[in-house]
Write an enzyme that holds these catalytic residues in place. Sequence first.
Site, PDB file in Angstrom:
ATOM      1  N   GLU B  61     -51.330  -3.088  10.689  1.00 40.79           N
ATOM      2  CA  GLU B  61     -52.190  -4.297  11.772  1.00 40.79           C
ATOM      3  C   GLU B  61     -53.369  -5.116  10.922  1.00 40.79           C
ATOM      4  OE1 GLU B  61     -50.621  -0.702  12.241  1.00 40.79           O
ATOM      5  OE2 GLU B  61     -50.542  -0.986  13.913  1.00 40.79           O
ATOM      6  N   PHE B 123     -51.524  11.281  23.575  1.00 39.06           N
ATOM      7  CA  PHE B 123     -50.831  11.396  22.373  1.00 39.06           C
ATOM      8  C   PHE B 123     -51.007   9.648  21.956  1.00 39.06           C
ATOM      9  CE2 PHE B 123     -47.106   8.964  20.558  1.00 39.06           C
ATOM     10  CZ  PHE B 123     -47.409  10.074  19.002  1.00 39.06           C
ATOM     11  N   GLN B 124     -51.548   9.067  20.682  1.00 36.57           N
ATOM     12  CA  GLN B 124     -51.942   8.234  20.301  1.00 36.57           C
ATOM     13  C   GLN B 124     -52.809   6.784  21.254  1.00 36.57           C
ATOM     14  OE1 GLN B 124     -47.987   5.807  18.995  1.00 36.57           O
ATOM     15  NE2 GLN B 124     -48.761   6.413  16.904  1.00 36.57           N
ATOM     16  N   LYS B 173     -49.781   1.342  28.694  1.00 35.51           N
ATOM     17  CA  LYS B 173     -48.943   1.386  29.236  1.00 35.51           C
ATOM     18  C   LYS B 173     -48.167   0.778  30.929  1.00 35.51           C
ATOM     19  CE  LYS B 173     -44.366   2.922  27.481  1.00 35.51           C
ATOM     20  NZ  LYS B 173     -43.934   3.746  26.916  1.00 35.51           N
ATOM     21  N   MET B 496     -66.406  -7.497 -10.104  1.00 40.57           N
ATOM     22  CA  MET B 496     -68.031  -7.816  -9.631  1.00 40.57           C
ATOM     23  C   MET B 496     -68.608  -6.453  -9.690  1.00 40.57           C
ATOM     24  SD  MET B 496     -70.120 -10.320  -8.090  1.00 40.57           S
ATOM     25  CE  MET B 496     -69.203 -11.523  -7.365  1.00 40.57           C
TER      26      MET B 496
HETATM   27  C1  FAD Z   1     -68.478 -11.368  -2.854  1.00 40.82           C
HETATM   28  C2  FAD Z   1     -69.421 -12.268  -2.127  1.00 40.82           C
HETATM   29  C3  FAD Z   1     -70.433 -13.381  -2.966  1.00 40.82           C
HETATM   30  C4  FAD Z   1     -71.328 -13.848  -2.064  1.00 40.82           C
HETATM   31  N1  FAD Z   1     -71.780 -15.162  -2.470  1.00 40.82           N
HETATM   32  C5  FAD Z   1     -72.349 -15.758  -1.545  1.00 40.82           C
HETATM   33  C6  FAD Z   1     -72.555 -17.604  -2.299  1.00 40.82           C
HETATM   34  O1  FAD Z   1     -73.162 -17.449  -3.652  1.00 40.82           O
HETATM   35  N2  FAD Z   1     -72.590 -17.818  -2.506  1.00 40.82           N
HETATM   36  C7  FAD Z   1     -73.366 -18.344  -0.136  1.00 40.82           C
HETATM   37  O2  FAD Z   1     -73.410 -19.536   0.812  1.00 40.82           O
HETATM   38  N3  FAD Z   1     -72.403 -17.314   0.107  1.00 40.82           N
HETATM   39  C8  FAD Z   1     -71.776 -16.400  -0.492  1.00 40.82           C
HETATM   40  N4  FAD Z   1     -70.855 -15.592   0.224  1.00 40.82           N
HETATM   41  C9  FAD Z   1     -71.168 -15.585   1.204  1.00 40.82           C
HETATM   42  C10 FAD Z   1     -72.105 -14.338   2.517  1.00 40.82           C
HETATM   43  O3  FAD Z   1     -71.977 -13.608   2.708  1.00 40.82           O
HETATM   44  C11 FAD Z   1     -71.937 -15.385   3.709  1.00 40.82           C
HETATM   45  O4  FAD Z   1     -70.064 -14.957   4.426  1.00 40.82           O
HETATM   46  C12 FAD Z   1     -71.858 -16.669   4.383  1.00 40.82           C
HETATM   47  O5  FAD Z   1     -73.194 -17.526   2.877  1.00 40.82           O
HETATM   48  C13 FAD Z   1     -71.606 -17.549   5.524  1.00 40.82           C
HETATM   49  O6  FAD Z   1     -71.895 -18.835   5.729  1.00 40.82           O
HETATM   50  P1  FAD Z   1     -72.322 -19.400   6.883  1.00 40.82           P
HETATM   51  O7  FAD Z   1     -74.403 -19.263   6.717  1.00 40.82           O
HETATM   52  O8  FAD Z   1     -72.044 -20.944   6.230  1.00 40.82           O
HETATM   53  O9  FAD Z   1     -72.267 -19.107   8.058  1.00 40.82           O
HETATM   54  P2  FAD Z   1     -70.823 -18.716   9.081  1.00 40.82           P
HETATM   55  O10 FAD Z   1     -71.310 -16.908   8.812  1.00 40.82           O
HETATM   56  O11 FAD Z   1     -69.486 -19.199   9.008  1.00 40.82           O
HETATM   57  O12 FAD Z   1     -70.928 -18.896  10.607  1.00 40.82           O
HETATM   58  C14 FAD Z   1     -71.426 -19.846  11.176  1.00 40.82           C
HETATM   59  C15 FAD Z   1     -72.979 -20.281  12.129  1.00 40.82           C
HETATM   60  O13 FAD Z   1     -72.403 -21.011  12.336  1.00 40.82           O
HETATM   61  C16 FAD Z   1     -72.500 -21.891  13.667  1.00 40.82           C
HETATM   62  N5  FAD Z   1     -71.662 -21.927  14.491  1.00 40.82           N
HETATM   63  C17 FAD Z   1     -70.267 -21.532  14.856  1.00 40.82           C
HETATM   64  N6  FAD Z   1     -69.877 -22.734  15.514  1.00 40.82           N
HETATM   65  C18 FAD Z   1     -70.441 -23.472  15.599  1.00 40.82           C
HETATM   66  C19 FAD Z   1     -70.178 -25.269  15.682  1.00 40.82           C
HETATM   67  N7  FAD Z   1     -68.568 -25.488  16.284  1.00 40.82           N
HETATM   68  N8  FAD Z   1     -71.330 -25.747  15.728  1.00 40.82           N
HETATM   69  C20 FAD Z   1     -72.438 -25.440  15.103  1.00 40.82           C
HETATM   70  N9  FAD Z   1     -72.359 -23.820  14.730  1.00 40.82           N
HETATM   71  C21 FAD Z   1     -71.806 -22.908  14.519  1.00 40.82           C
HETATM   72  C22 FAD Z   1     -72.249 -19.513  13.984  1.00 40.82           C
HETATM   73  O14 FAD Z   1     -73.271 -19.193  15.075  1.00 40.82           O
HETATM   74  C23 FAD Z   1     -72.995 -19.207  12.670  1.00 40.82           C
HETATM   75  O15 FAD Z   1     -74.826 -19.501  12.767  1.00 40.82           O
HETATM   76  C24 FAD Z   1     -70.397 -14.303  -0.748  1.00 40.82           C
HETATM   77  C25 FAD Z   1     -69.640 -13.737  -0.360  1.00 40.82           C
HETATM   78  C26 FAD Z   1     -68.785 -12.340  -0.613  1.00 40.82           C
HETATM   79  C27 FAD Z   1     -68.418 -11.513  -0.216  1.00 40.82           C
HETATM   80  C1  TPP Z   2     -62.344  -3.319   1.490  1.00 36.22           C
HETATM   81  C2  TPP Z   2     -63.889  -3.067   0.114  1.00 36.22           C
HETATM   82  N1  TPP Z   2     -63.475  -2.352  -0.261  1.00 36.22           N
HETATM   83  C3  TPP Z   2     -64.853  -2.011  -1.532  1.00 36.22           C
HETATM   84  C4  TPP Z   2     -65.207  -3.714  -2.202  1.00 36.22           C
HETATM   85  C5  TPP Z   2     -66.604  -3.474  -2.696  1.00 36.22           C
HETATM   86  N2  TPP Z   2     -65.788  -4.167  -4.305  1.00 36.22           N
HETATM   87  C6  TPP Z   2     -65.972  -5.983  -3.617  1.00 36.22           C
HETATM   88  S1  TPP Z   2     -66.157  -7.002  -5.108  1.00 36.22           S
HETATM   89  C7  TPP Z   2     -64.730  -5.025  -5.936  1.00 36.22           C
HETATM   90  C8  TPP Z   2     -64.192  -5.925  -6.768  1.00 36.22           C
HETATM   91  C9  TPP Z   2     -62.651  -6.183  -6.565  1.00 36.22           C
HETATM   92  O1  TPP Z   2     -61.544  -6.391  -7.626  1.00 36.22           O
HETATM   93  P1  TPP Z   2     -60.603  -7.697  -7.721  1.00 36.22           P
HETATM   94  O2  TPP Z   2     -60.703  -7.376  -7.459  1.00 36.22           O
HETATM   95  O3  TPP Z   2     -60.086  -7.153  -9.127  1.00 36.22           O
HETATM   96  O4  TPP Z   2     -61.699  -8.702  -8.071  1.00 36.22           O
HETATM   97  P2  TPP Z   2     -62.570  -9.079  -9.366  1.00 36.22           P
HETATM   98  O5  TPP Z   2     -64.497  -9.131  -9.194  1.00 36.22           O
HETATM   99  O6  TPP Z   2     -62.413  -8.471 -10.519  1.00 36.22           O
HETATM  100  O7  TPP Z   2     -61.987 -10.417  -9.794  1.00 36.22           O
HETATM  101  C10 TPP Z   2     -65.049  -3.886  -4.725  1.00 36.22           C
HETATM  102  C11 TPP Z   2     -64.358  -2.741  -4.981  1.00 36.22           C
HETATM  103  C12 TPP Z   2     -64.842  -4.604  -1.074  1.00 36.22           C
HETATM  104  N3  TPP Z   2     -65.062  -5.880  -0.622  1.00 36.22           N
HETATM  105  N4  TPP Z   2     -64.300  -4.693   0.171  1.00 36.22           N
END
Ligand code: FAD
Ligand code: TPP
Lengths: 172, 600
Positions: B61, B123-124, B173, B496
């Site tokens: 899911e 159940f469930q 249901k 990472m």
């Molecule tokens: C491993 C990892 C590393 C990351 N590193 C980075 C990084 O280096 N740089 C980076 O940027 N991010 C990074 N991120 C992502 C980060 O965590 C955030 O998800 C991201 O920065 C948020 O993007 P955003 O500010 O565009 O907001 P979003 O989460 O896309 O939010 C959208 C915003 O726009 C608004 N909005 C929605 N619809 C509309 C509309 N129609 N008109 C006007 N406004 C609207 C919402 O209210 C909200 O405030 C990383 C994520 C991971 C998992």
């Molecule tokens: C569901 C979940 N569990 C744990 C994490 C923490 N986490 C972030 S990146 C990462 C490693 C990912 O490894 P891989 O898919 O091999 O990607 P790589 O960084 O090696 O490119 C983990 C464990 C997460 N982001 N999501």
Amino acid sequence: MTTTFDTTIRSATISVLVENEAGVLARVIGLFSGRGYNIDSLTVAPVEDGRGRSRINIVTSGTEMVIEQIKAQLDRLVPVHRVADLTQQGPHVAREMALVKVICAGDKRAEALRLSDAFRARVVDATIESFVFEMTGATDKVDAFIELMRPLGLAEVSRTGVAAMARGTRTI
Amino acid sequence: MATDAGGTNTETQLSGAEVLLRALKDQGVEVIFGYPGGAVLPIYDALYQQNAIRHILVRHEQAAVHAAEGYARSTGRVGCVLVTSGPGATNAVTGLVDALMDSIPIVCLTGQVPTHLIGNDAFQEADTTGITRPATKHNYLVKRAEDMARTVHEAFYVARSGRPGPVVIDLPKDVLIGRAAYVPPATTPHRSYRPNTTPDATAIARAAALLKGAKRPVIYTGGGVINAGAAASDALRRLVRATGAPCTSTLMGLGAYPANDPLFLGMLGMHGTYEANLAMHACDVMLNIGARFDDRVTGRLNAFSPQSRKIHVDIDPSSINKNVPVEVAIVADAGEAIEALLAAFEADPQTQDRAALAAWWQQIDGWRGKDCLRFTQPTARGAVIKPQYAVQRLYEITRDLGRETFITTEVGQHQMWAAQHFRFDAPNRWMTSGGLGTMGYGLPAGMGVQIAHPDALVIDIAGEASILMNIQEMSTLAQYRLPVKVFILNNEYMGMVRQWQELLHGGRYSESYSAALPDFVKLAESFHAKGLRAHSVDELDDVIRAMIAADGPVIADIVVDQKENVFPMIPSGAAHNEMILGPEHEAEAAGITDEGLVLV
Ligand SMILES: Cc1cc2nc3c(=O)[nH]c(=O)nc-3n(C[C@H](O)[C@H](O)[C@H](O)COP(=O)(O)OP(=O)(O)OC[C@H]3O[C@@H](n4cnc5c(N)ncnc54)[C@H](O)[C@@H]3O)c2cc1C
Ligand SMILES: Cc1ncc(C[n+]2csc(CCOP(=O)(O)OP(=O)(O)O)c2C)c(N)n1
Ligand SMILES: [Mg+2]
């Protein structure tokens, strides 16, 4: 609108008009607990029976930025009609009711009665050894009354939390 | 004529499940991603007896929700999910929170035990509305069949309006079996939820004046521009060109502005480019459009862009002044606000300080000269593949092919390299889990994208650890002949995690090695897909070409350098100007404070 990181904490009395549907109170409370906001007091009751609306009054505290955030978060809940920051809007009345049980005898009994009179608290129950006072007023006044009862045999307190609205012709 | 006790004509009435499907159809639903169970059997029975809505049977899911997210993000429509009560609903929760964090419109239908059993530990049974309340934008429990149609219409309205998000409808249901009349979508406005999309003219004029008077402007765009639809991306291009300001984007906004345009500085933030982050740090006017000042982007808040006057356009007032106080707040849809800003910018009486702007660009070009994403790929036969190079070749080969290409990712280093080296020129082509960072997102999201775009090339850029989190969906790909390509950057590490351990925890690689990996080629084959592998740089292009040429699903296992790190990097708790550049540059060790160590 804030433009700097102001760290001053203020108290805010916020009234929220909501659709009277299942889960709406849980949404509001969940918002406060989930985002780590303070709740100093919270009351809820239906207010517009015909239209199925309830009013929630919340007393909270935080920096200006946090309070602005709280209002914005409340306002975006789907069943919320209106959010009013009574503290910010200007003069408002905020009242709560407390039931205060005092168990005492002799001189203390007379003193409790005298003070309750001065605070315009009503005796709603009395036995040979106890009183239950009903006291309505602003939170600080209720606090003061309870503090005064403490040395006299304060046994139990039950408070409603704050009901509030703007003074004058302004409505939510 | 048959009538019920209330005297209504029961022949014109339908079962709750039939009303549900009719409402979905009227809401434009063509596909549902789902998984059956006891509580939703009446819906599956009704699905069986109609042809308007297609059901895609996933294998878990969580994947149903991610698939609906991929579908929604690549089309701009609402994604639809159907799961059973109890474990079906709880399995969906990760997907729901993912959609909530990334503002993706989803309607998720969950089965529930009959109303008279709710609260009895039946159940469930699970308290689905309770569990999903903080995981959704809104949720509903339908207690009477006659409320079904209205609730479904409202749920779709809520999911797509304002800031989009996931909505759950919990369906006992007995309500699915009970009879009711169908009610078409209401034409009256919602009682309480009416988000504003039109910008305030005064705020627009102030913003335009700030922009026009700016000497060092930056336009910082985010996922909100994607949410606002293709027209908003088009308007953004015009605004950037009209102002001549540099444009940078968050991870979520990539593609809204063409990556190959000279005015684009690349992604900003923790793993953003040197030029984007330094421009953010040094600008005098910042225009944020549809981004939420996320901590991955701002770095240390009290050192974030200290000299700038800030303008923030966001449809959700709670995004404004949440992390960063701004001077001009514009609560509006990004598309409408950009159009209004363009007009006001032209109308503003000031003349732009062209000389200052030119000097600003000169400074930016200096930063660009660092070439911060540079890496060195040894080219000798048998040389190990650099992960950046694998993404770069994937980009170049697909670009030259000219096929419509969609990229999804898992979470980790590979996700960042994809963001840095795959250059998007159009919105809605890039699907990644940004806010929640959910490993296991990319494969099911790619599935949803492929359903919506059957002829397009859909590639999940994956890590070997992440892909195992929803690998079961390979079976769904096989069943529906969905030719999704899984491109694994296999570094045999949770890269990472390993990177943070190397840089912040003294190289103690606690539990971050991907031991006992499956043979991905054989794994692909056992799922009726094609398996490919590239061990060295000379094999890479052939594997990419074979992967693309295959008409079915593929897993391409790209064996890459295990020790590569993602740079630049702004360590948690550091400021934009305290960025660490990679070994290609003289490594500048930014002091990481204890305060920074507690951050994630
Ligand atoms: C491993 C990892 C590393 C990351 N590193 C980075 C990084 O280096 N740089 C980076 O940027 N991010 C990074 N991120 C992502 C980060 O965590 C955030 O998800 C991201 O920065 C948020 O993007 P955003 O500010 O565009 O907001 P979003 O989460 O896309 O939010 C959208 C915003 O726009 C608004 N909005 C929605 N619809 C509309 C509309 N129609 N008109 C006007 N406004 C609207 C919402 O209210 C909200 O405030 C990383 C994520 C991971 C998992
Ligand atoms: C569901 C979940 N569990 C744990 C994490 C923490 N986490 C972030 S990146 C990462 C490693 C990912 O490894 P891989 O898919 O091999 O990607 P790589 O960084 O090696 O490119 C983990 C464990 C997460 N982001 N999501
Ligand atoms: Mg890995």
